[in-house]
Design a protein around this motif. Structure first.
Motif, PDB file in Angstrom:
ATOM      1  N   SER A  82      92.110  15.388  67.843  1.00 36.71           N
ATOM      2  CA  SER A  82      92.301  16.065  69.126  1.00 36.71           C
ATOM      3  C   SER A  82      92.265  17.590  68.926  1.00 36.71           C
ATOM      4  O   SER A  82      91.620  18.312  69.686  1.00 36.71           O
ATOM      5  CB  SER A  82      93.644  15.633  69.727  1.00 36.71           C
ATOM      6  OG  SER A  82      93.932  16.412  70.850  1.00 36.71           O
TER       7      SER A  82
ATOM      8  N   GLN B  55      94.920  10.883  65.057  1.00 34.45           N
ATOM      9  CA  GLN B  55      94.627  11.198  66.456  1.00 34.45           C
ATOM     10  C   GLN B  55      94.950  12.660  66.753  1.00 34.45           C
ATOM     11  O   GLN B  55      94.217  13.345  67.486  1.00 34.45           O
ATOM     12  CB  GLN B  55      95.437  10.272  67.381  1.00 34.45           C
ATOM     13  CG  GLN B  55      94.850   8.865  67.434  1.00 34.45           C
ATOM     14  CD  GLN B  55      95.688   7.936  68.304  1.00 34.45           C
ATOM     15  OE1 GLN B  55      96.857   8.197  68.554  1.00 34.45           O
ATOM     16  NE2 GLN B  55      95.067   6.856  68.749  1.00 34.45           N
TER      17      GLN B  55
ATOM     18  N   TRP C 203      85.328  10.840  64.803  1.00 29.19           N
ATOM     19  CA  TRP C 203      85.887  10.064  65.915  1.00 29.19           C
ATOM     20  C   TRP C 203      84.990   8.880  66.243  1.00 29.19           C
ATOM     21  O   TRP C 203      85.440   7.740  66.379  1.00 29.19           O
ATOM     22  CB  TRP C 203      86.028  10.994  67.139  1.00 29.19           C
ATOM     23  CG  TRP C 203      87.042  10.495  68.144  1.00 29.19           C
ATOM     24  CD1 TRP C 203      87.194   9.227  68.591  1.00 29.19           C
ATOM     25  CD2 TRP C 203      88.051  11.265  68.804  1.00 29.19           C
ATOM     26  NE1 TRP C 203      88.214   9.147  69.491  1.00 29.19           N
ATOM     27  CE2 TRP C 203      88.762  10.388  69.652  1.00 29.19           C
ATOM     28  CE3 TRP C 203      88.406  12.614  68.786  1.00 29.19           C
ATOM     29  CZ2 TRP C 203      89.807  10.821  70.471  1.00 29.19           C
ATOM     30  CZ3 TRP C 203      89.451  13.041  69.600  1.00 29.19           C
ATOM     31  CH2 TRP C 203      90.143  12.149  70.423  1.00 29.19           C
TER      32      TRP C 203
END
Length: 972
Positions: free
Chosen positions: A524, A520, A543
């Motif tokens: 990001s 994650q 993603w």
């Protein structure tokens, strides 16, 4: 430079005293003094004055004011003085053309002087005076000199023709000098022959399509005879000319090779390389099982080795040429590895080139020697050389499988030296070794991880990250290692960021429970905090893959990787062939074809090696298995996007008439990525190995767009093929004169009730390679209609108006007008349903009206769609069987020849015809305007009105439309 060379020549006529006094600073008013001295009655004073003038000219002073006085000195018997005056004349004739005419009479007179040196000097100077005004006066003296009894004069005159051609080509052709030059090839003097060849070659370069050097066995024999006796530069001219000749058969080729071979022992390296070029070219035609072929290979090695004992600059040129020769025929130098070992005092450019050739010659027989050398090189002080040496060890491992273990061991030894740049290069090449030999040497990963902190170069960091990601399941602390890289994510180079993103996604797919937070974090960083579009796009793809379908993500990210090939830096085969034809020139040093760096108006001919004729072998060389295979792909056919809101698109169109009123662009050629089939390099966008299987936001049914036929031909073209194509070449086409192209009847496209009284009917036609939209406009309203314009929506094949809708007069009530609108195929592209659907908007002074029509796809069949038979067979085999569609054409009462003629009128070409058990089988090819090839097999049974047609295409979506065209053409 011409006059500078002559100045040097003049020194030999000077006195024993030094000439430096002429270059000393002169007093005020020197021009006046020189003028007086030039007009002196004393010969010695006059000569001294001319020397002073030439000296001033050499250092850049303007002495053009003395032109008439210097020209007056031409009338002399003194050869030295005459040379000096001619030197001056060459330099200033261009700036004083009117004065230069004064010298013409002296030239004419000198061309008839009893002394051949003066005759040659006059004709040489004539060639160097680049003034249009006086060239015509020089034709007669030049003609006499070309037929002079003295060979020195004739050879000088031959070069003068080339110089004159550069100034005024038309004059040289009109005066018949080119024919005289061709006659000089048969001259008894070898130097005259060499200069005639040089002059003709020079002229031929500026006229690539002219057949000036019309070489035949008789003229080749004369050139080979002259070769033994002329100077070294004459030999180079003749050898370069021989290299442009293609022998009739292997016997002639062997005969020429035998007579050129002695040149290999010449002292001049340029002669040696020119001889190598001729032999490399003619060897192509010799059967490999011939004894002479093996002998020739042995004879080529010693001269190439000898070139490496010259000075470094010559060594470098020789090495660049040897690099090409080794790629084409490694067997020539396979026993000469030691001469390429690096010496301590070699310059770096020679060292790097030798290293490259060592890798190319590395084999199981000599790998131990090579590795010992490379390990030694890795401890040198020159950083660039050490880096390349370490990479070379990795390349050896990949090339010679038996040596891989020893190479890995050597690399580990080098890593233990802890020399920073050595460690980094070693890690980069070990990554490649892992790719070549998976699951074999992974035990060394622990050693690599120990050096993680010392890596500061992007390529080494990226390689290490790849190794950690790829083998994450074998590294206990893989997450910690990758997390350490993540801390400075934004400071890393793009290469490292992309690799880190992929590696962490791999790690997550292998250890999902432990690394959720890490993945994650990296997603990001890649998508929200990065402004690099490549990184952001890859982040979003991962993603979405992970959030929608983890199984698919695993298949994509952890897919099995193809093994890397052993030689990734080989020159592409067609380029290599061309460079072999340019051995000994700048092209062979740059490793680029002349067209890449020669500027100006002179055309550059692309050269190719001749095809082998002797033993009928398919491949040309052991290391070039499929010579056409790697040729650089030209623009691939465009991908067709999917259909969107078509009405919305049309409403947003600017319906003003197009500004272009000229003729439409030709529709057959390179539009929408059309391809030159025989030029090589036809990529298929439909290939399953492409990373993106369909268009983004598009229709998956369309795949990745339309492909085209491959240029690669199989090694054996006679191999049996499904569908009985193996003996395709044994039968003639038997096609008669084609009929006219099929044009469908006009139909109503827009009824009057839907267009406020405007009725539009029409059809499509293809005439002389131009697509026409034939429209009939009828006004059924009560008011006059004006200001017509037309626009098309985006469509499958990019059809667009090539000019405005030419309705030149107002259309009154109950009037009808016929308009022909030329179309181009370079408009915007989008996949339609059906494929040949066309949405049109027509505007007039009343409103904008919309309608749809379907065009016959035969309008897009181009005139150059006839495939070569061999290419047809190779392409048919290459297109997957899943892409084949079969259809029935019913109630057709034509025999096979009549059907073939009718189809050819619509650019459907018959490649071959054969009869099997009373059934005619026609093999046909079609090329669409966007480069798509369609191959067909049409079966016609005598007395049976039903035909069977099989269509093969890389874009099977077009097959249905092509079948409809066959049906329409054959039944109408």
């Amino acid at each position: 430079m011409e006059w500078a060379n002559q100045l040097c020549e003049n020194r030999q006529f000077g006195s024993k005293m030094t000439d430096s006094k002429y270059f000393t600073t002169t007093k005020k008013g020197e021009i006046f003094e020189l003028k007086a001295e030039l007009n002196s009655d004393k010969k010695e004073k006059k000569k001294e004055a001319v020397k002073k003038v030439i000296a001033s000219m050499t250092v850049g002073k303007d002495v053009s004011a003395l032109f008439p006085d210097v020209v007056n000195c031409m009338q002399t018997d003194n050869l030295e003085l005459k040379k000096l005056v001619y030197l001056y004349l060459m330099n200033y004739a261009k700036s004083q053309p009117d004065m230069a005419i004064m010298a013409v009479n002296t030239f004419v007179k000198d061309c008839e002087d009893p002394n051949p040196l003066i005759r040659a000097l006059a004709v040489r100077t004539m060639g160097c005076i680049r003034v249009d005004k006086i060239t015509e006066y020089l034709c007669e003296p030049l003609r006499k000199c070309l037929k002079d009894e003295d060979p020195y004069v004739r050879k000088t005159a031959a070069v003068c023709v080339a110089k004159l051609h550069d100034i005024n080509a038309q004059l040289v052709e009109d005066q018949g000098f080119l024919d005289t030059l061709k006659d000089l090839i048969s001259d008894s003097n070898p130097m005259v022959v060499a200069n005639a060849v040089a002059a003709l070659s020079e002229i031929a370069e500026s006229h690539p399509n002219s057949n000036l050097l019309d070489l035949n066995p008789q003229s080749i024999n004369k050139l080979l005879t002259a070769l033994n006796e002329c100077t070294e530069w004459g030999q180079i001219f003749i050898l370069d000319c021989l290299a442009n000749y293609t022998p009739r058969d292997d016997r002639e080729s062997q005969s020429i090779c035998e007579r050129v071979t002695p040149r290999l022992s010449h002292a001049n390296s340029a002669v040696v390389l020119s001889a190598v070029k001729v032999l490399m070219k003619f060897m192509e035609m010799l059967p490999k099982d011939l004894d002479y072929y093996g002998t020739l290979l042995k004879k080529l090695a010693p001269p190439l080795v000898t070139l490496l004992s010259a000075e470094p600059e010559l060594q470098y040129v020789a090495l660049r040429n040897i690099n090409l020769i080794v790629q084409k025929r490694p067997e020539i130098l396979k026993h000469e590895m030691k001469v390429f070992f690096v010496k301590y005092n070699d310059p770096i450019y020679v060292k790097l080139e030798k290293l490259d050739i060592m890798i190319r010659l590395a084999s199981q027989a000599n790998i131990a020697q090579v590795l010992a050398e490379l390990k030694e090189y890795a401890t040198e002080v020159d950083v660039d050389f050490v880096r390349k040496a370490v990479r070379a060890i990795g390349r050896c491992a990949i090339k010679v499988e038996q040596s891989a273990e020893r190479c890995v061991s050597t690399l580990l030894d080098l890593i233990q030296t802890k020399v920073n740049y050595v460690v980094q290069e070693a890690i980069v090449v070990i990554k490649d070794i892992f790719r070549k030999y998976p699951n074999k040497y992974e035990s060394v990963i622990a050693t690599l991880c120990e050096n993680l902190d010392s890596l500061d170069e992007p390529e080494a960091r990226a390689a290490m990250i790849w190794i950690v990601g790829e083998y994450a399941e074998r590294i206990d602390n893989a997450d910690e290692l990758l997390e350490s890289f993540l801390e400075g994510f934004h400071d890393e180079s793009t290469q490292v960021q992309l690799q880190l993103l992929t590696a962490i996604v791999k790690l997550f797919l292998k250890k999902p429970t432990e690394t959720q937070e890490l993945v994650q974090q990296v997603l990001s960083l890649a998508t929200q905090d990065s402004d690099n579009p490549d990184l952001r796009d890859r982040g979003y793809i991962y993603w979405r893959l992970l959030s929608t379908d983890p199984v698919a993500a695993k298949e994509v990210v952890l897919a099995e990787k193809p093994l890397i090939s052993e030689e990734t830096d080989l020159i592409e085969p067609t380029l290599l062939e061309e460079l072999i034809c340019h051995i000994g020139t700048l092209a062979s040093v740059y490793h680029k074809p002349p067209s890449a760096f020669v500027e100006g108006s002179r055309g550059v001919m692309h050269k190719r090696l001749p095809a082998r004729t002797g033993s009928g072998e398919g491949t040309e060389s052991p290391d070039v298995g499929n010579a056409a295979g790697g040729s650089a792909a030209e623009a691939a056919p465009s991908i067709i996007p999917s259909q969107g809101d078509l009405l919305g698109d049309l409403l947003n169109l600017d319906l003003a008439p197009p500004t272009t009123t000229g003729p439409p662009p030709p529709t057959s050629g390179m539009q929408m990525g059309g391809m030159d089939l025989l030029g090589g390099g036809l990529d298929s966008l439909m290939d399953e190995s492409e990373p993106l299987g369909g268009d983004i936001g598009g229709s998956p049914a369309m795949g990745s767009g339309f492909g085209a036929a491959p240029a690669v031909m199989p090694a054996s073209l006679n191999a049996p093929v499904g569908g009985g194509l193996g003996d395709l070449f044994d039968f003639g086409g038997g096609v008669g004169m084609p009929m006219g192209a099929y044009i469908p009847p006009k139909t109503v496209w827009l009824p009057a009730m839907k267009a406020k009284g405007l009725e539009i009917s029409g059809t499509f036609a293809r005439r002389a390679g131009v697509i026409q939209m034939e429209l009939v406009l009828t006004n059924k309203a009560m008011s006059v209609m004006t200001d017509f314009a037309i626009q098309f929506n985006r469509n499958s094949f990019g059809l667009a108006p090539a000019g405005p809708l030419q309705v030149l007069t107002p259309l009154g009530p109950n009037q009808t007008i016929e308009v022909s609108l030329p179309l181009s195929t370079v408009g915007p592209v989008m996949k339609m349903d059906p494929l040949n659907n066309l949405q049109v908007a027509v505007k007039n002074n009343i409103d904008v009206f919309y309608f749809s029509c379907q065009y016959p796809i035969s309008m897009l069949f181009v005139e150059d769609g006839k495939m070569e038979r061999q290419v047809f067979l190779a392409t048919w085999k290459d297109i997957p069987n899943d892409n084949e569609s079969q259809f029935q054409i019913q109630d057709c009462h034509l025999n096979s020849d009549a059907a073939s003629n009718k189809l050819q009128g619509s650019n459907i070409f018959t490649i071959a015809k054969r009869t099997v058990e009373g059934q005619d089988m026609l093999y046909m090819s079609i090329k669409l305007s966007n480069g798509i090839w369609v191959l067909a097999e049409l079966k016609v049974q005598a007395g049976n009105p039903n035909y069977t047609i099989s269509l093969k295409c890389r874009a099977p979506e077009v097959s249905q439309c092509v079948f409809q065209c066959y049906e329409a053409v054959l039944k109408n």
